[in-house]
Design a protein around this motif. Structure first.
Motif, short mmCIF file in Angstrom:
data_model
loop_
_atom_site.label_atom_id
_atom_site.label_comp_id
_atom_site.label_asym_id
_atom_site.label_seq_id
_atom_site.Cartn_x
_atom_site.Cartn_y
_atom_site.Cartn_z
N TRP A 115 -8.07 -8.40 -17.63
CA TRP A 115 -6.77 -8.54 -18.58
C TRP A 115 -6.67 -7.11 -19.17
N THR A 116 -5.08 -6.51 -19.19
CA THR A 116 -4.77 -5.41 -19.88
C THR A 116 -3.84 -5.71 -20.77
N ASP A 117 -3.62 -5.19 -22.17
CA ASP A 117 -2.74 -5.39 -22.81
C ASP A 117 -1.23 -5.00 -22.88
N THR A 118 -0.95 -4.23 -21.59
CA THR A 118 0.04 -3.60 -21.23
C THR A 118 0.58 -4.30 -19.74
N VAL A 119 1.69 -4.42 -19.38
CA VAL A 119 2.10 -4.62 -17.92
C VAL A 119 1.99 -3.16 -17.28
N PHE A 120 1.29 -3.32 -16.24
CA PHE A 120 1.24 -1.74 -15.27
C PHE A 120 2.64 -1.25 -15.08
N ASP A 121 2.62 -0.09 -15.62
CA ASP A 121 3.88 0.71 -15.27
C ASP A 121 3.62 2.21 -14.18
N PRO A 122 3.80 2.07 -13.13
CA PRO A 122 3.44 3.14 -12.14
C PRO A 122 4.04 4.54 -12.66
N ALA A 123 4.90 4.53 -13.64
CA ALA A 123 5.54 6.04 -13.92
C ALA A 123 4.46 6.32 -15.23
N HIS A 124 3.98 5.38 -15.85
CA HIS A 124 2.77 5.81 -17.06
C HIS A 124 1.91 4.96 -16.95
N PRO A 125 0.93 5.28 -15.76
CA PRO A 125 -0.18 4.26 -15.82
C PRO A 125 -1.42 4.22 -16.87
N ASP A 126 -1.47 5.29 -17.50
CA ASP A 126 -2.65 5.60 -18.52
C ASP A 126 -3.91 5.33 -17.76
N THR A 127 -3.93 5.96 -16.53
CA THR A 127 -5.30 5.61 -15.78
C THR A 127 -5.68 6.81 -15.25
N TYR A 128 -6.45 7.61 -15.49
CA TYR A 128 -6.97 8.79 -14.95
C TYR A 128 -8.39 8.92 -14.32
N ARG A 129 -8.40 9.32 -13.00
CA ARG A 129 -9.51 9.38 -12.17
C ARG A 129 -10.53 10.25 -12.69
N GLU A 130 -11.88 9.52 -12.62
CA GLU A 130 -13.10 10.34 -13.03
C GLU A 130 -14.13 9.45 -12.76
N ASN A 131 -15.32 9.97 -12.11
CA ASN A 131 -16.56 9.15 -11.69
C ASN A 131 -17.33 9.18 -12.90
N VAL A 132 -18.10 8.00 -13.02
CA VAL A 132 -18.99 7.64 -13.94
C VAL A 132 -20.34 8.49 -13.46
N ASP A 133 -20.54 8.57 -12.50
CA ASP A 133 -21.67 9.67 -12.21
C ASP A 133 -21.56 10.95 -12.54
N VAL A 134 -22.44 11.65 -13.23
CA VAL A 134 -22.38 12.98 -13.34
C VAL A 134 -23.84 13.68 -13.00
N VAL A 135 -24.00 14.89 -13.05
CA VAL A 135 -25.09 15.61 -12.29
C VAL A 135 -25.90 15.34 -14.01
N GLY A 136 -27.45 14.75 -13.70
CA GLY A 136 -28.31 14.73 -14.92
C GLY A 136 -27.96 13.23 -15.59
N ALA A 137 -27.02 12.52 -15.28
CA ALA A 137 -26.59 11.34 -15.96
C ALA A 137 -28.13 10.47 -16.28
N GLU A 138 -28.23 10.10 -17.50
CA GLU A 138 -29.23 9.13 -17.60
C GLU A 138 -28.63 7.59 -17.73
N VAL A 139 -28.98 6.62 -17.18
CA VAL A 139 -28.41 5.34 -17.21
C VAL A 139 -29.42 4.31 -18.05
N SER A 140 -28.87 3.82 -19.08
CA SER A 140 -29.50 2.65 -19.75
C SER A 140 -29.16 1.28 -19.66
N LEU A 141 -30.05 0.39 -19.38
CA LEU A 141 -29.60 -0.97 -19.18
C LEU A 141 -30.24 -2.02 -20.69
N PRO A 142 -29.41 -2.81 -21.03
CA PRO A 142 -30.14 -3.53 -22.24
C PRO A 142 -31.06 -4.28 -21.81
#
Length: 372
Positions: free
Chosen positions: A345-372
């Motif tokens: 669910w998103t609070d706005t209807v997707f607009d291809p002209a203004h998607p407010d979605t920017y590509r980036e990977n979660v993985d980065v060099v030296g990342a530390e992962v924490s699980l609850p």
């Protein structure tokens, strides 16, 4: 454009870097307090310098005044010695010249920066900001909004000094600062929303009542949405995913994935094959909720410019809602052996002209992962 940002590790600095990252096209050089010793080298190759670093509080008024003036003088010296004319942008305050140590320091700082820019042949933009709030504000330091968010989520009872105040979201402030890089006028004074302090607290309490139960509250105009985004980051960091109630009978199960008060938005469902990954992006303003209904998935989130990854193993057997905090990169991976079914669910209807979605990977060099 190569942009040097002083105070990049601070609250507004983080928001400015997030906006520049989303927009692309800029090489951002973050400068924190420790890096001021190398400021000359960084400014020597800069097309623009955005000066955000400052001293908000100190042991006494003299420390606040001297600290802010010294930082402005250091930036001015670096610009003069650069041998070029980088655009100089200053994050000033509505308190400038109000007679307090901080206000007088801002008055002195803008004069130093203006004179230094003129001497170097640099364009200068003075951005006068009202009270700034937003995601990841530091409680008891950056804004009373950050303090209230922290206290409401913790179940504490805030103290209210009720008065009218003008509030501007940090992303709106960042947008003006980015605009200043493109040649806005010498002085910019963005307008915020005038509201009473007690009204802000009442609104946050209302948000908390709904959100604790998994509901998405009515936020009204854009200011209310921004206030909710600030609140829900604090809620996410303390509480994590929101348990949902699965109602079962002999026909099967029913799970209410998003009860949104007074809003529409957009709902959709995806299937994901084993081992596949979705997401790998962030949003500046959009609210987005993930609920796994069948299969086993892993949702990972990383705050921009951090190497700490928070991961949640989720399953359709015990549905939870995971709301993506704004300016956190996130993804979803099918870690099971069968098809993964996820409701979004998103609070706005997707607009291809203004998607407010920017590509980036979660993985980065030296990342530390924490699980609850």
């Amino acid at each position: 454009m190569r942009v040097v940002v002083t105070g990049a590790a601070g609250f507004l600095g983080w928001h400015l870097r997030a906006r520049l990252r989303a927009g692309g096209g800029h090489e951002v050089v973050p400068v924190d307090r420790e890096a001021f010793a190398d400021l000359d080298a960084e400014v020597a190759g800069a097309d623009a310098v955005v000066h955000l670093a400052g001293v908000n509080r100190g042991g006494d008024d003299r420390e606040v005044f001297d600290g802010n003036v010294a930082l402005a003088r250091r930036v001015t010296e670096a610009v003069r010695r650069s041998g070029r004319s980088p655009r100089l942008v200053f994050a000033n305050s509505l308190q400038v010249g109000n007679g307090t140590a901080y206000g007088e320091a801002k008055r002195e700082a803008t004069q130093l920066l203006h004179d230094g820019a003129r001497s170097a042949g640099s364009p200068y933009v003075d951005v006068v900001l009202p009270n700034v709030f937003g995601e990841h504000g530091r409680p008891f330091y950056n804004s009373f909004v950050a303090t209230f968010c922290h206290q409401v989520v913790a179940g504490d009872e805030p103290t209210v000094d009720d008065r009218e105040v003008e509030l501007l979201h940090a992303q709106d402030a960042a947008a003006v600062l980015v605009g200043a890089l493109r040649g806005l006028s010498r002085t910019e004074r963005p307008r915020g929303t005038v509201v009473r302090v007690a009204e802000v607290l009442d609104t946050l309490r209302r948000y908390d009542t709904h959100y604790t139960a998994g509901d998405l509250p009515e936020t009204g105009a854009r200011f209310g949405r921004q206030l909710f985004n600030a609140y829900r980051v604090a809620a996410f960091e303390r509480r994590g995913p929101i348990p949902l109630v699965a109602r079962s009978d002999d026909r099967g199960r029913l799970v209410e994935t998003a009860r949104a008060h007074g809003r529409g938005g957009q709902s959709f469902v995806s299937t994901t094959v084993p081992g596949a990954r979705r997401g790998e992006h962030f949003h500046l303003e959009k609210m987005e909720r993930f609920v796994v209904l069948r299969g086993r998935g892993r949702i990972r989130l990383r705050r921009l410019f951090s190497d700490q990854v928070r991961a949640f193993d989720v399953t359709g057997d015990a549905p939870v809602a995971v709301d993506m905090p704004t300016m956190w990169v996130h993804d979803l991976t099918n870690v099971g052996d069968s098809e993964l079914i996820t409701a979004f669910w998103t609070d706005t209807v997707f607009d291809p002209a203004h998607p407010d979605t920017y590509r980036e990977n979660v993985d980065v060099v030296g990342a530390e992962v924490s699980l609850p």
